[in-house]
Design an enzyme around this catalytic site. Structure first.
Site, PDB file in Angstrom:
ATOM      1  N   GLU A 531       0.664  -0.854  -0.068  1.00  0.00           N
ATOM      2  CA  GLU A 531      -0.146   0.286   0.349  1.00  0.00           C
ATOM      3  C   GLU A 531       0.973   1.175   0.193  1.00  0.00           C
ATOM      4  O   GLU A 531       0.405   2.131  -0.552  1.00  0.00           O
ATOM      5  CB  GLU A 531      -1.030   0.134   1.336  1.00  0.00           C
ATOM      6  CG  GLU A 531      -2.241  -1.063   0.716  1.00  0.00           C
ATOM      7  CD  GLU A 531      -2.263  -2.155   1.118  1.00  0.00           C
ATOM      8  OE1 GLU A 531      -0.562  -2.557   1.573  1.00  0.00           O
ATOM      9  OE2 GLU A 531      -2.623  -3.491   0.897  1.00  0.00           O
ATOM     10  N   HIS A 598     -10.758  -4.121   9.158  1.00  0.00           N
ATOM     11  CA  HIS A 598     -11.280  -3.821   7.868  1.00  0.00           C
ATOM     12  C   HIS A 598     -13.050  -3.129   7.135  1.00  0.00           C
ATOM     13  O   HIS A 598     -13.157  -2.809   6.844  1.00  0.00           O
ATOM     14  CB  HIS A 598     -11.520  -5.309   6.993  1.00  0.00           C
ATOM     15  CG  HIS A 598     -10.797  -5.447   6.385  1.00  0.00           C
ATOM     16  ND1 HIS A 598      -9.717  -6.394   7.400  1.00  0.00           N
ATOM     17  CD2 HIS A 598     -10.753  -6.113   5.879  1.00  0.00           C
ATOM     18  CE1 HIS A 598      -8.568  -7.382   7.042  1.00  0.00           C
ATOM     19  NE2 HIS A 598      -9.385  -7.341   5.414  1.00  0.00           N
TER      20      HIS A 598
END
Ligand SMILES: Cc1ncc(C[n+]2csc(CCOP(=O)(O)OP(=O)(O)O)c2C)c(N)n1
Ligand SMILES: [Mg+2]
Length: 822
Positions: A531, A598
């Protein structure tokens, strides 16, 4: 996971050994006599000269920092100066064969590299070009200073310009290369191919990969050199950058002449130390840094250790490696061995190294050794070398005098224009394409299977009879984003998109389904699970002139790209003095159902960082219009998308989602439901619970609620909200972000300041709990629910007749929870 590459178990399960080849270590062994056929006397002297310029420049800074004086000129420089005395041969050797089209990126210790690349560029440019660069740079303001009373040729003038621009930048003067907004650790000058240096150790490790991608994807000439320190190999962005740069797909999957490795050299300026930590023997385990290349790919990154104390060894290596890059065999890893005689910074007491060690390296000083070699080989006389040193000292003195004079070299005038820097945070451009050429696509837009299937979808959630449209026939929020994205791919040839599972899979949430068919690999590809580098490469791509969409699959993973999102993406436009634009859109999906790691909404965190535009649409109409605006702009945009809303149809814009192109301006909150008695301001998916709450308020309590969807967090126009509050006198604010320190609190505070006289009660924030997010089955205890909104109105704003709260929104409870920190 391309289907074209089958992974055969019989093959991969076979026993075998991995063989590593040899990594050359200090193998350069040419004598200066042998090199006479490659270099003229003038070349040799230029190498010497450039090293001396760097040495004197850094020595001057060292004296200014430690004694506040150089050659009789007094000055106090409170800012940083990470000097590279000792590393001159590495810098000059690196830059010697680079052209203007070759870009260098650097670190906190890159003055030497800037000067080396600048001097090398000056030597390569003809006088007309040089003059035109200098006279057009910020309206020629720096040129005017060095040109006054100057006698000599344009090449010499350019040398003055380079030294002045760099020093003025270090001393935060408006004539600096970046208007004094970059400073010592962030200075750069793109007309000479000098791209940003970086105060964050390893920051260039992934940004430079994006620059190399820009060159490759847009067929631009030149290579990219990422100059970073040896200790930066302990940094995530560097490893992620290396991983990103060495993906197999460039060589296996990219099409036609796009096939082949990136034109990139990771050049580790290996001075054997971090600040005080020794990388060889203490803080790292590689012993010889070049070893790291061995495990990365079968080519072992063509890794080599070169003797960075010998400029000719470095020039030789760069020449050979540049050739490899031209053959598309990159990237390359170089371990350029050097030593910094100077401390990490002028206040460094060198408590971590022995005097003997420093002396041993001083005895091999590259400038002295190289000078002696030139004399021994009869290329120069000692007095000629002495003259170079003397003239350089005079020049640096002259430049220092010009730079520290507040009349000649003032700072940005923030006294008469205190908002100047604020105005530089965004470029606020509007550009359909970043370059004028035909975009490469695989099929006409009308033939795209998804584009075709969207033609038959219903663009409003109810049909003509007022019945809800079935999910299969509904034009959804994800379709709105898709339409905007694919449209831009057919308009802007530079647009590229990457992230995890972007190709083939169609993006984890099917936003990109249909893009794989439309685009060649180099415009849409899968990235490693990196990321940091997904964002970092986008930054490098954007700052070089390309438009890019990078995707973070779950908002929670944004933490992995913290440095890129907090320190790099938002800052380069202003830190460049507005020379750089950053047309980078980061799509961030906000999850649900998957628990604590999440499902977090971190829009508040990004909105806190100056320099980012932050958008969070909640309807298909808004999603398409806002994405169009993001992709037309030239600023970094964090574009949040709620996974709870991807399937949703347009419920507010009665004409449905237009098929054609339209933009929704950033910063304009939208009234989604009109009302008179209370305002409910929402961010993201809480629009829907707020609408439910508004209906209940109407039905059960006769209270008419106005629901306003913020749509954008940064920028944000308060006027429509204040307008509403003037009418209703009350406001509740709700979003899925944990309430403590959230952007809702920021809005509530600002509304209190701006509309205090119109408020009958304080603004009330209904955010998520300050907890971990529990499993889906328990989410209703975490995320704001319609009854939370109603209860909080009842308890904190106005009693609702006959209402019994299910939740405790009392003042006492608020004090208690804050006491407990939850
Ligand atoms: C992310 C980050 N961590 C720590 C620092 C503080 N710091 C500045 S320079 C430095 C050492 C860097 O060593 P290296 O990468 O080898 O470069 P060198 O200073 O030797 O040129 C450290 C720890 C920083 N600027 N950025
Ligand atoms: Mg180091």
């Amino acid at each position: 996971m391309p289907k074209s590459q089958n992974i055969n178990p019989k093959e991969v399960r076979k026993p075998q050994f991995i063989e590593f080849g040899k990594i050359p270590v200090n193998q350069y062994n040419k004598t200066i006599e042998e090199e006479k056929k490659n270099f003229s006397s003038e070349d040799f002297l230029r190498i010497y000269h450039d090293m001396v310029v760097i040495r004197e420049f850094e020595t001057m800074l060292n004296l200014i920092k430690t004694t506040n004086e150089y050659n009789g000129i007094s000055y106090n420089h409170p800012g940083p100066a990470h000097l590279s005395i000792g590393q001159e041969a590495s810098a000059v050797g690196m830059a010697y064969n680079l052209n203007i089209d070759d870009f260098i990126f650097g670190s906190h210790r890159s003055h030497g590299e800037i000067l080396a690349k600048g001097l090398s560029s000056i030597n390569k440019l003809d006088e007309n070009n040089l003059y035109s660069i200098m006279s057009s740079f910020f309206g020629g303001s720096a040129l005017k200073v060095v040109e006054k009373d100057f006698q000599g040729n344009i090449t010499d003038l350019a040398k003055h310009f380079l030294l002045y621009g760099a020093l003025a930048e270090i001393f935060a003067r408006e004539n600096g290369f970046n208007k004094g907004l970059g400073g010592s650790m962030h200075a750069f000058f793109t007309p000479f191919g000098i791209y940003p240096n970086n105060a964050i150790v390893g920051g260039s490790g992934d940004i430079s990969v994006g620059a190399a991608l820009y060159k490759k994807i847009n067929r631009k000439p030149g290579i990219v050199v990422c100059n970073i320190g040896d200790a930066s190999l302990g940094c995530g962005p560097v490893w992620e950058g290396i991983t990103f740069a060495t993906m197999d797909q460039y060589k296996t999957l990219w099409d036609g002449d796009y096939k082949g490795g990136l034109p990139l050299i990771f050049n580790f300026m290996n001075n054997l130390y971090g600040m005080g930590g020794q990388t060889m023997g203490e803080t790292m385990g590689f012993n010889i840094l070049a070893r790291v290349g061995a495990g990365v790919n079968p080519e072992m990154m063509h890794a080599e250790r070169i003797d960075g104390y010998n400029p000719l060894a470095v020039i030789d290596a760069f020449k050979r490696k540049k050739k490899l890059l031209g053959e598309k065999k990159g990237p390359v890893l170089l371990d350029t061995l050097t030593y910094r005689i100077s401390g990490h910074s002028p206040s460094d007491a060198s408590s971590y190294r022995s005097k003997d060690e420093i002396e041993a390296w001083q005895n091999e000083d590259s400038i002295v050794s190289f000078g002696n070699e030139l004399v021994n080989a009869k290329i120069a006389r000692q007095d000629q070398l002495e003259e170079i040193r003397h003239q350089t000292g005079e020049l640096i003195t002259h430049i220092l005098k010009l730079t520290v004079d507040d009349n000649i070299s003032p700072r940005l005038d923030l006294t008469s224009n205190p908002d100047l820097i604020g105005k530089m945070m965004f470029s606020n451009g509007s550009a359909e394409r970043m370059e004028d050429r035909k975009p490469e696509v695989l099929l006409p837009l009308e033939e795209n299977p998804r584009v075709k299937s969207l033609k038959s979808k219903e663009r409003f959630y109810k049909d003509k009879e007022g019945k809800p449209v079935s999910k299969a026939k509904l034009f959804q929020l994800r379709d709105g984003i898709f339409e905007s994205v694919i449209d831009r791919f057919y308009k802007d040839p530079t647009l590229a998109a990457w992230g995890e599972e972007n190709r083939d899979w169609g993006g984890a949430f099917a936003v990109y389904r249909g893009l794989t068919e439309a685009l060649p690999y180099h415009r849409l590809f899968n990235s490693p699970i990196s990321e940091g580098a997904i964002v970092g490469t986008a930054i490098g791509y954007g700052m070089c002139g390309g438009r890019v969409i990078a995707e973070i699959m779950y908002c929670d993973f944004l933490g992995r790209s913290g440095d890129e999102v907090f320190n790099q993406l938002p800052k380069w436009q202003a830190m460049s003095g507005n020379l750089i634009k950053m047309p980078v859109v980061i799509r961030v999906s906000v999850g649900s159902k998957y628990g604590a790691q999440h499902s977090q909404d971190w829009s508040s965190i990004t909105a806190h960082i100056p320099g980012l535009k932050v958008v969070f649409p909640a309807t298909p109409y808004d999603a398409k219009g806002l994405m169009n605006t993001a992709l037309q702009g030239t600023d970094p945009v964090i574009f949040f998308e709620s996974q709870r809303l991807y399937d949703i149809g347009e419920m507010f814009h009665e004409a449905g989602v237009p098929e054609g192109y339209y933009e929704i301006p950033f910063g304009e909150p939208d009234i989604k439901r009109a009302g008179d008695d209370i305002t409910i301001l929402t961010i993201g998916a809480t629009l829907y619970p707020a609408i439910k709450a508004a209906e209940t308020l109407q039905q059960n309590y006769g209270m008419s609620a106005e629901v306003i969807d913020a749509r954008t967090l940064v920028p944000f126009n308060y006027e429509p909200v204040i307008q509403s509050v003037k009418k209703t006198g009350r406001i509740v604010l709700t979003s899925d972000a944990s309430s403590r320190g959230s952007f809702l609190k920021e809005i509530a505070q600002t509304i209190t300041e701006l509309a205090f006289d119109y408020l009958d009660a304080p603004p009330v924030v209904v955010g998520s709990r300050n907890w971990i997010i529990p499993a889906h089955e328990m989410e209703q205890f975490f995320f704001p629910q319609p009854d939370w909104i109603i209860d909080s109105i009842h308890e904190r704003i106005v009693p609702l007749k006959g209402h019994k709260s299910k939740n405790d929104f009392s003042a006492a409870q608020s004090i208690l929870l804050n006491k407990e920190g939850v």
